[in-house]
Design an enzyme around this catalytic site. Sequence first.
Site, mmCIF file in Angstrom:
data_model
loop_
_atom_site.group_PDB
_atom_site.id
_atom_site.type_symbol
_atom_site.label_atom_id
_atom_site.label_comp_id
_atom_site.label_asym_id
_atom_site.label_seq_id
_atom_site.Cartn_x
_atom_site.Cartn_y
_atom_site.Cartn_z
ATOM 1 N N GLU A 23 0.839 -1.209 0.000
ATOM 2 C CA GLU A 23 0.000 0.000 0.000
ATOM 3 C C GLU A 23 0.868 1.251 0.000
ATOM 4 O OE1 GLU A 23 -3.668 1.991 2.540
ATOM 5 O OE2 GLU A 23 -2.802 0.116 3.223
ATOM 6 N N TYR A 55 -2.135 31.307 4.271
ATOM 7 C CA TYR A 55 -2.804 30.020 4.003
ATOM 8 C C TYR A 55 -1.986 29.161 3.044
ATOM 9 C CZ TYR A 55 -6.708 33.239 5.112
ATOM 10 O OH TYR A 55 -7.515 34.196 5.653
ATOM 11 N N ILE A 74 -2.550 6.922 9.572
ATOM 12 C CA ILE A 74 -2.925 8.315 9.328
ATOM 13 C C ILE A 74 -2.918 9.102 10.638
ATOM 14 C CG2 ILE A 74 -4.101 7.930 7.137
ATOM 15 C CD1 ILE A 74 -6.791 8.087 8.589
ATOM 16 N N GLU A 75 -2.975 8.415 11.773
ATOM 17 C CA GLU A 75 -2.830 9.085 13.065
ATOM 18 C C GLU A 75 -1.452 9.748 13.164
ATOM 19 O OE1 GLU A 75 -5.686 5.606 13.865
ATOM 20 O OE2 GLU A 75 -4.017 6.040 12.527
ATOM 21 N N LYS A 100 -8.385 9.246 4.437
ATOM 22 C CA LYS A 100 -7.807 8.330 3.460
ATOM 23 C C LYS A 100 -8.950 7.980 2.517
ATOM 24 C CE LYS A 100 -4.859 4.349 3.419
ATOM 25 N NZ LYS A 100 -4.167 3.402 4.316
#
Length: 125
Positions: A23, A55, A74-75, A100
Amino acid sequence: MKMDCIIIQGIRFHGRHGVPEEERQVGGHYEVDVTLSCSLEEAGKSDALEDTIDYANVVEIIINIGTQRSFQLIEALAETIASEILNQFAVESVCLTVKKLRPPIEQPITFFAVEICRHKEKACS
């Protein structure tokens, strides 16, 4: 006292994150929404960029971390982004959602996401 907020939504990139090595090799699509808590009063009065958060710089940091680094979770991606924003900008806190998109699982799911909020630590006086 309520803090003002800058909200940026829909920052998209292709990143190489995930638990299986395959992945991370192929990569996937991600989306980040971020809310920055800071005072916007001075910028509102001065109408000057130097009195607010740029920004474009925030977006650049998020995309650079998301595309140049690789995380299993993803944490961890979210934590790294939040830490970098807190370190580089005059914000009191950052809340962000990392999605995700179309995760590689059998069931049809639009996204997995984590949402975190981190606050700038204040030094004791």
